[in-house]
Scaffold this motif. Sequence first.
Motif, mmCIF file in Angstrom:
data_model
loop_
_atom_site.group_PDB
_atom_site.id
_atom_site.type_symbol
_atom_site.label_atom_id
_atom_site.label_comp_id
_atom_site.label_asym_id
_atom_site.label_seq_id
_atom_site.Cartn_x
_atom_site.Cartn_y
_atom_site.Cartn_z
ATOM 1 N N GLU A 59 0.819 -1.209 0.000
ATOM 2 C CA GLU A 59 0.000 0.000 0.000
ATOM 3 C C GLU A 59 0.856 1.264 0.000
ATOM 4 N N PHE A 60 1.946 1.267 0.769
ATOM 5 C CA PHE A 60 2.790 2.455 0.817
ATOM 6 C C PHE A 60 3.461 2.702 -0.534
ATOM 7 N N LYS B 128 2.398 2.342 -3.373
ATOM 8 C CA LYS B 128 1.454 2.933 -4.327
ATOM 9 C C LYS B 128 1.210 4.420 -4.078
ATOM 10 N N THR B 129 1.679 4.935 -2.947
ATOM 11 C CA THR B 129 1.382 6.333 -2.608
ATOM 12 C C THR B 129 2.365 7.285 -3.279
ATOM 13 N N ASP B 130 2.109 8.554 -3.093
ATOM 14 C CA ASP B 130 3.045 9.568 -3.588
ATOM 15 C C ASP B 130 3.857 10.165 -2.437
ATOM 16 N N ARG B 131 3.975 9.439 -1.319
ATOM 17 C CA ARG B 131 4.758 9.894 -0.170
ATOM 18 C C ARG B 131 6.229 9.972 -0.550
#
Length: 184
Positions: free
Chosen positions: A61-62, A64-67
């Motif tokens: 999940e992480f 896939k983020t834009d973090r």
Amino acid sequence: MKLVWLVGSQAVGKMTVGQELMKITDLRLFHNHMTIEPVLEIFGAWNANAIGRMRDVIFEEFAKTDRYGLIFTYVMAFDQPSEWEYVKRVNALFMSHGAEVYFVELVANREVRLQRNETENRLLHKASKRDVEASRQRIFHGEEKYRCESLPGEVTFPNYLRIDNTCLSAAETAEKIKAHFQFE
């Protein structure tokens, strides 16, 4: 995105350095006990499958983020091929989403690690370490069973940094990591 591995022996200071690195960068911290402690609490015992699956969900999940990135702390047994495969698998997941991978190895002598084993911050975040004598014995057992420090030239990742943090505070160590890799 960045994936920053903070690896090293038990009680070397991975979580605390990760906490400090998170304070001075846009990286988020996922320390290994964030999955270990709930599993121990729920199952009443170690369950590697549950811990691994929980970590996989967080990683998937992480990634896939834009973090900006994720710090993950890990006690790596360098002498175990399965450990290298695990690192490569997680790296591949993040790289498939365009992430850069960084590998930071912390080393400290046993005396300092035994002192760090009893710090307030460690005991606050890791309930399984609150039986300090049992935790101390796990350090000795881990040293006997596994090699948790790399050999010279063994780690060939391009973004690799080894820091002897025996005489460094967590904040000083975090600053060295940030400066070396020019993290924001």
